[in-house]
Design an enzyme around this catalytic site. Structure first.
Site, mmCIF file in Angstrom:
data_model
loop_
_atom_site.group_PDB
_atom_site.id
_atom_site.type_symbol
_atom_site.label_atom_id
_atom_site.label_comp_id
_atom_site.label_asym_id
_atom_site.label_seq_id
_atom_site.Cartn_x
_atom_site.Cartn_y
_atom_site.Cartn_z
ATOM 1 N N TYR A 1 -1.689 -0.320 10.667
ATOM 2 C CA TYR A 1 -1.901 -0.712 9.270
ATOM 3 C C TYR A 1 -0.646 -0.448 8.450
ATOM 4 O O TYR A 1 -0.187 -1.323 7.695
ATOM 5 C CB TYR A 1 -3.085 0.066 8.684
ATOM 6 C CG TYR A 1 -3.292 -0.207 7.207
ATOM 7 C CD1 TYR A 1 -3.846 -1.408 6.775
ATOM 8 C CD2 TYR A 1 -2.918 0.740 6.245
ATOM 9 C CE1 TYR A 1 -4.027 -1.659 5.425
ATOM 10 C CE2 TYR A 1 -3.105 0.489 4.901
ATOM 11 C CZ TYR A 1 -3.652 -0.710 4.497
ATOM 12 O OH TYR A 1 -3.821 -0.967 3.149
ATOM 13 N N SER B 1 0.860 -1.179 0.000
ATOM 14 C CA SER B 1 0.000 0.000 0.000
ATOM 15 C C SER B 1 0.895 1.227 0.000
ATOM 16 O O SER B 1 2.085 1.144 0.333
ATOM 17 C CB SER B 1 -0.874 -0.004 1.259
ATOM 18 O OG SER B 1 -1.499 1.244 1.471
#
Length: 246
Positions: free
Chosen positions: A156, A143
């Site tokens: 995250y 990501s």
């Protein structure tokens, strides 16, 4: 059809929605034999039926990437159905954002289990197969959160930094036979934001995601990485919305 994708056996985790679903559609249309894994088997069944109705080769199996035995069985199922494993796409992920002082420890652990252990389980299941074949490719989904950290996303982002580190270590270790690719999406249309239980973070993310790019944009990047000649390893691709500063 793309020559280097035609006939390849591609197993995809988290294939019931979002990037996984879009990738399954694209690769099947390009002649790949896709094996779809996720927990929501009703969606997998529907997607597999759709792909087959269009002339595609597709199979599916229930899969929880946090369980090593599930991932082992998923790869074994792929071998049973198609005899080999050319590409494993470690796509399954969760993103329940919150500030650290909210102490949502269960959600932290869930991200670690899915986003890190899930990738490691995929590698553990697929690597012996690919080494025996002397060919294969891992495509691991990181990501933009694996490149920079923002408030509410500390855990995250940590899991996505881990995907980068694991993938780079794997790339260096496997030598010339295997390829390792990291795909790092920016804001993409998916169900990730729906896993956010913190109300403020969920509302912020809904606003942030208004300019999200479609999941098939990521699927095209994955297709590009697979389609390269065997001697070309596309190590990393970052894909962002044009309007995004992040």
């Amino acid at each position: 059809m793309t020559t280097n994708i035609q006939g390849k056996v591609v197993a995809i985790t988290g294939a019931s929605s979002g990037i996984g679903e879009a990738t399954a559609r694209l690769l099947a249309s390009q002649g790949a034999k896709v094996v779809l894994g996720a927990r929501r088997t009703d969606r997998l069944e529907a997607l597999t039926g759709e792909l087959r109705s269009k002339g595609g080769e597709a199979r599916y199996k229930a899969l929880d990437v946090t369980k090593r035995e599930d991932v082992d069985a998923f790869v074994a199922f792929t071998l049973k159905e198609y005899g080999r494993l050319d590409v494993l796409i470690n796509n399954a992920g969760v993103m329940p954002l919150s500030k650290l002082d909210e102490l949502k420890v269960d959600e932290w652990n869930r991200m670690i289990d899915v986003n890190i252990r899930g990738v490691l389980h995929g590698i553990a299941a697929g690597l012996p197969v690919m080494k025996r074949q002397r060919s294969g490719q891992f495509i691991n989904l990181s990501s933009i959160g694996g490149h920079s950290v923002v408030p509410t996303a500390a855990v995250y982002c940590a899991t996505k930094y881990a995907v980068l580190a694991i993938s780079e270590g794997l790339r260096q270790e496997v030598g010339a036979d295997l390829r390792v690719t990291v795909i790092s999406p920016g804001v993409t249309q998916s169900e990730l934001a729906e896993s956010i239980s913190d109300a403020a973070s969920r509302e912020y993310m809904r606003e942030f995601r208004k300019d999200a790019i479609p999941a098939d944009a990521i699927a095209r990047a994955i297709s590009y990485a697979i389609s390269q000649p065997a001697e070309v390893d596309v190590s990393e691709i970052i894909i962002r919305p044009t309007s995004s500063p992040y």
